[in-house]
Write an enzyme that holds these catalytic residues in place. Structure first.
Site, mmCIF file in Angstrom:
data_model
loop_
_atom_site.group_PDB
_atom_site.id
_atom_site.type_symbol
_atom_site.label_atom_id
_atom_site.label_comp_id
_atom_site.label_asym_id
_atom_site.label_seq_id
_atom_site.Cartn_x
_atom_site.Cartn_y
_atom_site.Cartn_z
ATOM 1 C CG PHE A 89 -29.788 -28.685 18.083
ATOM 2 C CD1 PHE A 89 -29.896 -29.219 19.354
ATOM 3 C CD2 PHE A 89 -30.418 -29.325 17.036
ATOM 4 C CE1 PHE A 89 -30.627 -30.377 19.564
ATOM 5 C CE2 PHE A 89 -31.146 -30.482 17.236
ATOM 6 C CZ PHE A 89 -31.252 -31.007 18.516
ATOM 7 C CG ASN A 186 -35.867 -29.071 15.521
ATOM 8 O OD1 ASN A 186 -36.557 -29.350 16.499
ATOM 9 N ND2 ASN A 186 -34.674 -29.610 15.323
ATOM 10 N N PRO A 187 -38.096 -26.031 17.023
ATOM 11 C CG PRO A 187 -40.113 -25.760 18.196
ATOM 12 C CD PRO A 187 -39.504 -26.468 17.003
#
Length: 288
Positions: A89, A186-187
């Site tokens: 990500f 930050n899932p």
């Protein structure tokens, strides 16, 4: 052809392709090809024939909505220059607010706090804490093999312990249970129902496992909060990023999980962005 004319033509190509930041991206890609900074492009020599071909290829890729960071191989985050690419990500500026809160919370605490970054991805959160709060014992937990490779690459040479594992697994970091001062996370939290409205850079290139959190985006939160509760020392704090539609749901889940001093934080655009809380006991100083 001058650099300025080349960039102007590339900007038009990117704008036609629907890239919102066409001029900025055209300049950043030119700086990448010329091995300079965006601010020094006016001083750069004209591109060579080989550089023109490389630049044209990069502009075509960006026009097809390959993320800029995948093309340069780098992502800026606070004071860091992170290696990124397919499988991890790309960190967003919004997450810097979560890190800023975490660093502020650490000030005035013990000199060597224990900090855990869950769903670490590229390591943006963990590395920011390690570099901006020297002396912190920082752990970064990531499950996905491709993301782990990027995390290990970025963490090399830094005082961050990389842990391969599921953030909801009680066995992961079990030796730290009840001893962690701060957890930041930050899932994956984007609702699957929102996928159609996301840009191609996200849906086509960011790993789905790092983006989507089930139909409503909240699938991971209950087991994640149980693990966070077990990790934190009495008075320890947690900050978790979430979707802007979760301004009521995530604070409610944190209260239901037994956390105290639950507080919702907004981003610079005024949208709900992350929620912080404390485990009962320990420090009684009014924070967070």
């Amino acid at each position: 052809m001058s650099v300025s004319v080349t960039i102007a033509r590339a900007t038009a190509v990117l704008a036609e392709a629907g890239v919102a930041s066409a001029r900025v991206d055209a300049e950043l890609l030119a700086a990448h090809v010329l091995a300079t900074t965006r601010g020094r492009l006016l001083l750069a020599p004209d591109l060579t024939e080989e550089q023109h071909r490389e630049y044209a290829s990069l502009i075509a890729a960006r026009g097809s909505r390959v993320p800029l960071q995948h093309l340069t191989g780098r992502a800026a985050f606070r004071h860091l220059d992170l290696a990124v690419g397919p499988g991890v990500f790309v960190p967003r500026p919004e997450t810097e607010l979560l890190v800023e809160w975490g660093l502020a919370w650490l000030r005035g605490r013990p000199d060597a706090p224990t900090v855990v970054d869950l769903c670490a991805g590229s390591g943006a959160i963990a590395l920011s804490v390690a570099t901006e709060h020297p002396g912190a014992r920082v752990y970064a937990v990531e499950r996905e093999p491709e993301a782990l490779a990027w995390l290990r690459r970025n963490a090399a040479g830094h005082p961050v312990t990389v842990v391969a594992g599921d953030v909801t697994d009680p066995a992961v970091l079990a030796d730290l249970d009840a001893g962690v001062d701060l957890v930041l996370c930050n899932p994956p939290y984007v609702p699957l129902t929102a996928a159609a409205g996301l840009p191609v850079e996200v849906t086509g290139h960011d790993p789905a496992a790092a983006v989507f959190g089930g139909p409503d985006g909240l699938d991971l939160f209950p087991p994640l909060l149980r693990r966070v509760s077990a990790l934190l020392a009495p008075g320890g704090a947690v900050g978790i990023e979430h979707d802007d539609t979760h301004g009521d749901a995530v604070p409610a889940l944190m209260r239901a999980a037994g956390f105290e001093r639950v507080r919702l934080h907004h981003d610079l655009a005024g949208r709900p962005r992350f929620t912080t809380a404390r485990r009962a006991g320990g420090w009684q100083d009014g924070a967070p």
